[in-house]
Design an enzyme around this catalytic site. Structure first.
Site, PDB file in Angstrom:
ATOM      1  N   TYR A 127       3.169 -14.092  14.789  1.00  0.00           N
ATOM      2  CA  TYR A 127       2.137 -13.926  13.751  1.00  0.00           C
ATOM      3  C   TYR A 127       1.544 -15.296  13.384  1.00  0.00           C
ATOM      4  O   TYR A 127       0.330 -15.489  13.391  1.00  0.00           O
ATOM      5  CB  TYR A 127       2.743 -13.250  12.516  1.00  0.00           C
ATOM      6  N   SER A 136      -2.892 -18.315   7.271  1.00  0.00           N
ATOM      7  CA  SER A 136      -1.673 -17.992   6.523  1.00  0.00           C
ATOM      8  C   SER A 136      -0.807 -19.223   6.318  1.00  0.00           C
ATOM      9  O   SER A 136      -0.794 -20.138   7.151  1.00  0.00           O
ATOM     10  CB  SER A 136      -0.896 -16.942   7.320  1.00  0.00           C
TER      11      SER A 136
HETATM   12  N1  LIG Z   1      -0.916 -10.491   1.876  1.00  0.00           N
HETATM   13  C1  LIG Z   1      -0.436 -11.697   2.142  1.00  0.00           C
HETATM   14  O1  LIG Z   1       0.543 -12.148   1.540  1.00  0.00           O
HETATM   15  C2  LIG Z   1      -1.092 -12.565   3.184  1.00  0.00           C
HETATM   16  C3  LIG Z   1      -0.614 -13.884   3.328  1.00  0.00           C
HETATM   17  C4  LIG Z   1      -1.204 -14.696   4.285  1.00  0.00           C
HETATM   18  C5  LIG Z   1      -2.258 -14.242   5.056  1.00  0.00           C
HETATM   19  N2  LIG Z   1      -2.692 -12.948   4.910  1.00  0.00           N
HETATM   20  C6  LIG Z   1      -3.798 -12.490   5.761  1.00  0.00           C
HETATM   21  O2  LIG Z   1      -4.816 -11.944   4.939  1.00  0.00           O
HETATM   22  C7  LIG Z   1      -5.467 -10.877   5.617  1.00  0.00           C
HETATM   23  C8  LIG Z   1      -5.431  -9.605   4.767  1.00  0.00           C
HETATM   24  O3  LIG Z   1      -4.063  -9.270   4.524  1.00  0.00           O
HETATM   25  P1  LIG Z   1      -3.608  -8.015   3.693  1.00  0.00           P
HETATM   26  O4  LIG Z   1      -2.377  -8.386   2.977  1.00  0.00           O
HETATM   27  O5  LIG Z   1      -4.758  -7.454   2.954  1.00  0.00           O
HETATM   28  O6  LIG Z   1      -3.179  -7.044   4.895  1.00  0.00           O
HETATM   29  P2  LIG Z   1      -3.519  -5.509   5.175  1.00  0.00           P
HETATM   30  O7  LIG Z   1      -2.710  -5.112   6.367  1.00  0.00           O
HETATM   31  O8  LIG Z   1      -3.367  -4.721   3.937  1.00  0.00           O
HETATM   32  O9  LIG Z   1      -5.056  -5.553   5.550  1.00  0.00           O
HETATM   33  C9  LIG Z   1      -5.540  -5.752   6.868  1.00  0.00           C
HETATM   34  C10 LIG Z   1      -6.456  -4.591   7.193  1.00  0.00           C
HETATM   35  O10 LIG Z   1      -7.009  -4.835   8.486  1.00  0.00           O
HETATM   36  C11 LIG Z   1      -7.022  -3.625   9.211  1.00  0.00           C
HETATM   37  N3  LIG Z   1      -6.956  -3.973  10.634  1.00  0.00           N
HETATM   38  C12 LIG Z   1      -5.905  -4.500  11.304  1.00  0.00           C
HETATM   39  N4  LIG Z   1      -6.218  -4.674  12.599  1.00  0.00           N
HETATM   40  C13 LIG Z   1      -7.509  -4.269  12.735  1.00  0.00           C
HETATM   41  C14 LIG Z   1      -8.400  -4.220  13.834  1.00  0.00           C
HETATM   42  N5  LIG Z   1      -8.019  -4.588  15.065  1.00  0.00           N
HETATM   43  N6  LIG Z   1      -9.663  -3.758  13.620  1.00  0.00           N
HETATM   44  C15 LIG Z   1     -10.059  -3.357  12.387  1.00  0.00           C
HETATM   45  N7  LIG Z   1      -9.242  -3.363  11.317  1.00  0.00           N
HETATM   46  C16 LIG Z   1      -7.988  -3.834  11.488  1.00  0.00           C
HETATM   47  C17 LIG Z   1      -5.803  -2.860   8.738  1.00  0.00           C
HETATM   48  O11 LIG Z   1      -5.964  -1.450   8.901  1.00  0.00           O
HETATM   49  C18 LIG Z   1      -5.712  -3.260   7.272  1.00  0.00           C
HETATM   50  O12 LIG Z   1      -6.327  -2.300   6.430  1.00  0.00           O
HETATM   51  C19 LIG Z   1      -4.762 -10.741   6.959  1.00  0.00           C
HETATM   52  O13 LIG Z   1      -5.488 -11.479   7.911  1.00  0.00           O
HETATM   53  C20 LIG Z   1      -3.414 -11.384   6.724  1.00  0.00           C
HETATM   54  O14 LIG Z   1      -2.862 -11.887   7.916  1.00  0.00           O
HETATM   55  C21 LIG Z   1      -2.134 -12.106   3.976  1.00  0.00           C
END
Ligand SMILES: NC(=O)c1ccc[n+]([C@@H]2O[C@H](COP(=O)([O-])OP(=O)(O)OC[C@H]3O[C@@H](n4cnc5c(N)ncnc54)[C@H](O)[C@@H]3O)[C@@H](O)[C@H]2O)c1
Length: 333
Positions: free
Chosen positions: A164, A139
């Site tokens: 985080y 991130s």
């Molecule tokens: N959306 C953003 O702006 C952003 C920015 C930087 C980094 N990220 C990273 O990208 C990735 C995806 O983000 P997103 O926005 O799609 O988030 P999101 O929360 O929509 O997706 C993450 C998914 O992982 C699942 N999950 C969480 N913990 C789990 C576990 N222990 N076992 C199995 N499943 C689990 C959740 O149910 C969720 O559906 C994440 O790692 C997030 O940290 C996202």
């Protein structure tokens, strides 16, 4: 890797996507299925935000005959190993994590479980059931309050301002170590504020849209004087798909690399709110509040490595991406 010598993903590849019912996971799985790949998905369907949105996303994928889904938790090592053993994925994309900066201030436990223990389990599985490439989500928050812009992967990232961010930085260190010790090819991707249809209800743009339509005031931190490198989800997905078949070159005994994926055009929060108001056809009531703990003043991605290695740069303008988000949002509501 030199410009132009990158490989294209073979449509026959089997990709294991963790967090496949999540926002980015859903879009990635859909694009991979459209591309012809076989995809294995896992998600624990936790209730950090509206589970019905996760179910909706999943429902659009599960009728596909090249998609297999497991409702399991990354911390369940045995279940994870079983999936690796049975499915034998070629490439793994780890997106499952507890996301959200502010939530980590009050609820640290789930970050340690999902992001540290869960990621460790993914690494262990990749060690014992070798895959061609592990790609995982880091991130932009690892840059903390760095002042130098744009943020480069060469910059210091050991001053996280939220747990985080600390877990994401830890993932990068753990992944490097596994690459070096066990010869796993790993690429980390620092995503910058990803937005789009089917997005996350905990993110500011989603909450703003909801409140603007309800006529409730939106909370604008630091008087709107903040900047974010908003990145449209399809650009993230294209970037990930470009990277999947290309393992990093070996350097000091490790095949390991980290890229920024951001729009490379930061937008002022105040301008972003104006774009959202325009797309929704309604003016926001604003409540101005000071900067919140864990927040950073700005994010701005240096994406030169991405351009050099893959001739790729995110290019969706905020006006267009926000329009696609609000079109979906209005119908979803
Ligand atoms: N959306 C953003 O702006 C952003 C920015 C930087 C980094 N990220 C990273 O990208 C990735 C995806 O983000 P997103 O926005 O799609 O988030 P999101 O929360 O929509 O997706 C993450 C998914 O992982 C699942 N999950 C969480 N913990 C789990 C576990 N222990 N076992 C199995 N499943 C689990 C959740 O149910 C969720 O559906 C994440 O790692 C997030 O940290 C996202």
């Amino acid at each position: 890797m030199m410009r132009g010598d990158y490989k294209k993903l073979e449509p026959t590849a089997k990709i294991f996507v963790t967090g496949s019912a999540g926002f980015i996971g859903y879009h990635l799985v859909k694009a991979l299925l459209d591309y012809g790949c076989h995809v294995v998905g896992i998600d624990n369907m936790n209730d950090y935000y509206d589970v019905s949105l996760k179910e909706t996303r999943l429902g659009l994928l599960t009728n596909h005959d090249r998609f297999r889904f497991f409702q399991k938790d990354l911390t369940d090592r045995q279940a994870l190993e079983q999936i690796f053993q049975d499915e034998k994925p070629d490439i793994v994309v780890n997106l499952a994590a507890q996301a959200g900066v502010r939530y980590s201030i009050d609820f640290p436990d789930t970050y340690i479980q999902s992001n540290i223990v869960g990621f460790y389990n993914v690494l262990e599985c990749c060690r014992h059931y070798p895959v061609r490439h592990l790609v995982y989500a880091s991130s932009s928050s690892v840059y903390g309050s760095n002042k130098k812009i744009p943020f480069s992967t060469d910059d210091q990232t050991d001053r996280p301002v939220s747990l985080y961010a600390a877990t994401k930085k830890s993932n990068e260190l753990m992944a490097y170590c596994y690459s070096k010790l066990y010869g796993i090819s790993v690429t980390g991707l620092r995503f910058f504020t990803v937005y789009g249809p089917m997005g996350r209800p905990d993110m500011a743009y989603f909450k703003f849209a909801e409140k603007i339509l309800r006529g409730e005031p939106i909370q604008v931190y630091n008087n709107g004087d903040m900047k974010r490198d908003f990145t449209y989800v399809d650009d993230i997905v294209k970037g990930v798909i470009n990277i999947l078949p290309n393992v990093p070159l070996e350097k000091d005994g490790a095949r390991y690399k980290v890229y920024n994926i951001g729009n490379n055009r930061p937008v002022k929060l105040a301008d972003f709110i104006e774009t959202l108001e325009h797309c929704l056809g309604k003016t926001a009531k604003k409540e101005f509040l000071p900067m919140q703990p864990g927040d950073v003043y700005q994010t701005y991605a240096d994406i030169q490595d991405l351009v050099d290695d893959f001739e790729f740069r995110p290019d969706t303008p905020i006006e267009e991406g926000m329009r696609r988000f609000t079109d979906w949002f209005l119908s979803y509501r």
